[in-house]
Design an enzyme around this catalytic site. Structure first.
Site, short mmCIF file in Angstrom:
data_model
loop_
_atom_site.label_atom_id
_atom_site.label_comp_id
_atom_site.label_asym_id
_atom_site.label_seq_id
_atom_site.Cartn_x
_atom_site.Cartn_y
_atom_site.Cartn_z
CD GLU A 157 37.36 42.55 44.54
OE1 GLU A 157 36.24 42.08 44.78
OE2 GLU A 157 38.29 41.88 44.09
C1 LIG Z 1 42.63 50.39 38.45
C2 LIG Z 1 41.67 49.31 38.20
C3 LIG Z 1 42.01 47.99 38.50
C4 LIG Z 1 41.14 46.95 38.19
N1 LIG Z 1 41.55 45.65 38.36
C5 LIG Z 1 40.78 44.65 37.85
C6 LIG Z 1 41.26 43.32 37.82
O1 LIG Z 1 42.37 43.02 38.27
N2 LIG Z 1 40.46 42.35 37.28
C7 LIG Z 1 39.24 42.64 36.76
O2 LIG Z 1 38.58 41.74 36.28
N3 LIG Z 1 38.76 43.89 36.78
C8 LIG Z 1 39.50 44.90 37.30
N4 LIG Z 1 39.02 46.19 37.32
C9 LIG Z 1 37.72 46.46 36.72
C10 LIG Z 1 36.68 46.91 37.69
O3 LIG Z 1 36.25 45.84 38.47
C11 LIG Z 1 35.57 47.57 36.86
O4 LIG Z 1 36.05 48.82 36.44
C12 LIG Z 1 34.27 47.72 37.61
O5 LIG Z 1 33.70 46.46 37.83
C13 LIG Z 1 33.28 48.60 36.87
O6 LIG Z 1 33.13 48.20 35.54
P1 LIG Z 1 33.23 49.29 34.38
O7 LIG Z 1 34.49 50.03 34.55
O8 LIG Z 1 32.99 48.62 33.10
O9 LIG Z 1 32.07 50.30 34.70
P2 LIG Z 1 30.50 50.08 34.38
O10 LIG Z 1 30.09 48.73 34.79
O11 LIG Z 1 30.22 50.52 32.99
O12 LIG Z 1 29.85 51.11 35.40
C14 LIG Z 1 29.83 52.53 35.17
C15 LIG Z 1 28.91 53.17 36.19
O13 LIG Z 1 27.58 52.69 36.03
C16 LIG Z 1 27.10 52.13 37.25
N5 LIG Z 1 26.30 50.92 36.95
C17 LIG Z 1 26.61 49.91 36.14
N6 LIG Z 1 25.63 48.99 36.17
C18 LIG Z 1 24.69 49.42 37.02
C19 LIG Z 1 23.45 48.90 37.51
N7 LIG Z 1 22.99 47.72 37.11
N8 LIG Z 1 22.76 49.63 38.39
C20 LIG Z 1 23.22 50.81 38.85
N9 LIG Z 1 24.38 51.36 38.43
C21 LIG Z 1 25.12 50.67 37.53
C22 LIG Z 1 28.34 51.73 38.05
O14 LIG Z 1 28.08 51.68 39.44
C23 LIG Z 1 29.29 52.85 37.64
O15 LIG Z 1 29.10 53.97 38.47
C24 LIG Z 1 39.86 47.25 37.66
C25 LIG Z 1 39.49 48.57 37.44
C26 LIG Z 1 40.37 49.58 37.69
C27 LIG Z 1 39.96 51.01 37.38
#
Ligand SMILES: Cc1cc2nc3c(=O)[nH]c(=O)nc-3n(C[C@H](O)[C@H](O)[C@H](O)COP(=O)(O)OP(=O)(O)OC[C@H]3O[C@@H](n4cnc5c(N)ncnc54)[C@H](O)[C@@H]3O)c2cc1C
Length: 610
Positions: free
Chosen positions: A458
């Site tokens: 979220e």
């Molecule tokens: C158990 C679980 C359930 C989930 N359920 C859903 C779901 O039902 N539907 C859905 O659509 N998604 C879902 N998600 C996805 C979740 O919303 C994403 O994991 C989250 O948005 C982060 O994306 P990412 O994992 O690609 O990490 P990334 O976006 O790659 O981020 C990695 C790190 O980099 C940091 N970062 C990234 N961009 C920036 C920036 N511009 N500035 C500063 N820091 C940054 C982040 O804060 C983080 O610490 C789920 C995830 C998990 C683990």
């Protein structure tokens, strides 16, 4: 320990939730009907959720090649929740709902989150159906949303992709019109989708007859290329199984295939999936491509999706609080029963004396009081925000607009503060259990693992912080922040008149000033990369100030209802306030100083220096 007295105090003595029944929408309700809802939810949570929290952790979802298998307890919990009417509790009577205030719905859901946060995924189904009520056509509401509210279908939110999590503008799932007559479809303009969606919670299971995916995808421009940025994103309903215009299954499967289950640290009761849309595994009408029906207008998908964001984030924050609370209660019980060590008297320890229980050691009390201050304070914040949602929907125009703006500013805190500090509470609960806390023989390690998700989904912690400092405190000329400051000042004014609270009122005033001056200093150069380099410390300082305000306001109510509560309960609340102001609020200077000085220690470090 029972949650109920804490909840009752916050709702009735502090937030005056009963007064909501004076609003036309809630006129049939009263404290009696609210309490009846709590009785039912408390019972279902106790009977169908709590006993199986460990079961769903150890019996992870698995795929047998055809179906995803979940423990029977998950099916039973789902059935009981749907039968209780809670899926549509806040909906209109015409929708089959109870027209319950959102404040009461959110409070009732706290029982389930504490008993077993991952056994149910009802928040997603509700969010999905709610979105369709606002943005869907009549047919989409009838066929999809209403069947979700009844529990016949369940819902997902498909935003993330393997290469696009925080940065949704980079999604590559494509949606192209399905034939020349694509617009003449009862369920909405029909498209064919192709792409991969990662991390989709509750993306595959056998709990319901059908799964309704809400999917973000891009409609290519006339040149066939995807439009860069979020502007190109549209929203589609993609059912797992095809349905006719009456909501009956046609017997044909849609082209949505499970590519794999993710094996998670915690929250294991809910499946988490990688889904392939349109790869041709289940061709529809002999053609590959998942059939999706457009919701709203093309290119407005993200706006539709974010419509429900405040409530979704209050839901995540509440889940984080309740996991913290579960750990607090478990460690309190343990500390009351575990004999270890002897008291330190004026002449040291006397080995001839019997051992004392660890709750008698000052350091264990510190860890218990920290948990109480984090979790009860954060619960109050979540309920306050839930009440603002009701204000936004049912108050007069001016109050509704104020509530909207306050929610804009408070939602990043409501989501992130408990995700960080109620997780810390879970860590302290493990600490109180000593070595036993590090084993699976006690529940506290699972609470920590389950809670670790909340800083990630979220919108990650970092993204929430950017939203707060980069957008929310600035929007509409800083009006939201000014409104919040006015409410904080109001509490301070009242607390100044109360001898026990006057020094805290003064400390809160200083904290508020520091937040204001830090916000200005962060943006003094007008350069976003300077201002936002320390967005997370800003959110931490801001969040602690908000919680100090919430606790001070709660303390005023606690002193007022002293006559109806036991002395020990009031003493506990005042001690939590004292803890928060003595041990926690002073931390904000360290966080806010680096923001105000636009400290670039982290931002400027070259990669090869790590
Ligand atoms: C158990 C679980 C359930 C989930 N359920 C859903 C779901 O039902 N539907 C859905 O659509 N998604 C879902 N998600 C996805 C979740 O919303 C994403 O994991 C989250 O948005 C982060 O994306 P990412 O994992 O690609 O990490 P990334 O976006 O790659 O981020 C990695 C790190 O980099 C940091 N970062 C990234 N961009 C920036 C920036 N511009 N500035 C500063 N820091 C940054 C982040 O804060 C983080 O610490 C789920 C995830 C998990 C683990």
């Amino acid at each position: 320990m029972s949650l109920r007295p804490t909840l009752d105090f916050l709702l009735y003595d502090w937030l005056n939730a009963e007064s909501l029944s004076q609003r036309e929408r809630f006129a049939d309700h009263s404290r009696e009907t609210f309490d009846a809802v709590f009785d039912t939810c408390e019972r279902i949570a106790r009977e169908k959720y709590a006993p199986f929290n460990r079961t769903v952790d150890t019996q992870e979802p698995h795929f047998d090649g055809e179906k995803v298998i979940l423990p029977q307890a998950t099916h039973d919990a789902h059935k009981a929740y749907a039968a209780s009417g809670m899926l549509s509790a806040a909906q209109d009577y015409e929708e089959g709902g109870m027209q319950l205030p959102y404040t009461i719905e959110a409070a009732a859901n706290a029982f389930f989150a504490m008993a077993s946060v991952s056994i149910g995924s009802s928040l997603l189904t509700k969010g999905n159906a709610n979105l369709l009520l606002v943005h869907g056509t009549e047919a989409q509401k009838q066929v999809f949303a209403r069947n979700e509210f009844s529990g016949r279908f369940s819902g997902t939110m498909c935003l993330s992709e393997p290469q696009a999590g925080s940065s949704l503008s980079d999604i590559t799932t494509r949606a192209v019109p399905d034939g020349d007559d694509f617009e003449n479809e009862t369920l909405g303009p029909r498209y064919r989708l192709k792409g991969n969606k990662m991390w989709i919670s509750a993306g595959e299971h056998e709990l319901t007859e059908n799964i309704i995916h809400l999917v973000l995808a891009k409609i290519p421009g006339p040149d066939g290329k995807l439009i860069p940025g979020t502007r190109g994103i549209s929203l589609f309903i993609v059912p797992k199984k095809m349905v006719d215009a009456n909501g009956q299954l046609t017997g044909e499967r849609n082209d949505v295939a499970l590519a794999g289950l993710n094996h998670k640290l915690g929250w294991r009761g809910t499946t988490n999936t990688l889904l392939n849309f349109g790869e041709g595994k289940y061709p529809v009408g002999g053609q590959s491509g998942a059939v999706g029906y457009l919701v709203g207008k093309p290119h407005e998908g993200l706006r539709c999706m974010f419509h429900m964001m405040n409530e979704a984030r209050i839901g995540v924050g509440t889940a984080a609080v309740m996991l913290g609370m579960a750990g607090y209660y478990a460690s309190l019980d343990y500390a009351r029963n575990r004999p270890q060590g002897r008291p330190i008297g004026p002449s040291g320890k006397d080995a001839a004396q019997p051992q004392i229980r660890i709750i008698e050691h000052a350091d264990v009390k510190r860890m218990l009081l920290a948990q109480k201050a984090y979790c009860e304070g954060a619960l109050a914040l979540e309920l306050y925000c839930a009440r603002l949602v009701d204000e936004q929907h049912t108050a007069d125009a001016q109050a509704a607009d104020e509530a909207r703006l306050l929610l804009e500013v408070l939602t990043p805190i409501a989501k992130s503060w408990p995700s960080e500090w109620c997780l810390e509470a879970n860590s302290l609960a493990i600490q109180i259990h000593g070595g036993y806390g590090y084993t699976r023989d006690f529940p506290v390690e699972q609470y920590w693992r389950d809670n670790r998700l909340n800083m990630i989904h979220e919108g990650t912690h970092g993204i929430q912080a950017l939203d707060l400092l980069g957008r929310k405190v600035l929007m509409e000329g800083g009006k939201g922040l000014a409104l919040l400051a006015a409410r904080i000042n109001n509490t301070m004014e009242r607390a100044r008149q109360v001898p026990e609270l006057a020094t805290y009122a003064a400390a809160l005033g200083r904290a508020l000033q520091q937040v204001g001056s830090t916000t200005q200093a962060a943006w003094a150069t007008g350069n976003p990369s300077d201002a936002l380099a320390n967005a997370v410390p800003y959110m931490q300082g801001f969040g602690h100030t908000v919680l100090a305000w919430i606790w001070l306001d709660v303390a005023l109510a606690a002193l007022q209802s002293d006559a109806t509560q036991s002395k020990a309960v009031t003493t506990g609340k005042l001690a939590a306030v004292r803890y928060f102001f003595h041990y926690e609020l002073p931390k904000i200077s360290a966080w806010l100083d680096v923001v105000a000085s636009r400290d670039l220690t982290c931002a400027e470090l070259p990669e090869d220096a790590f």
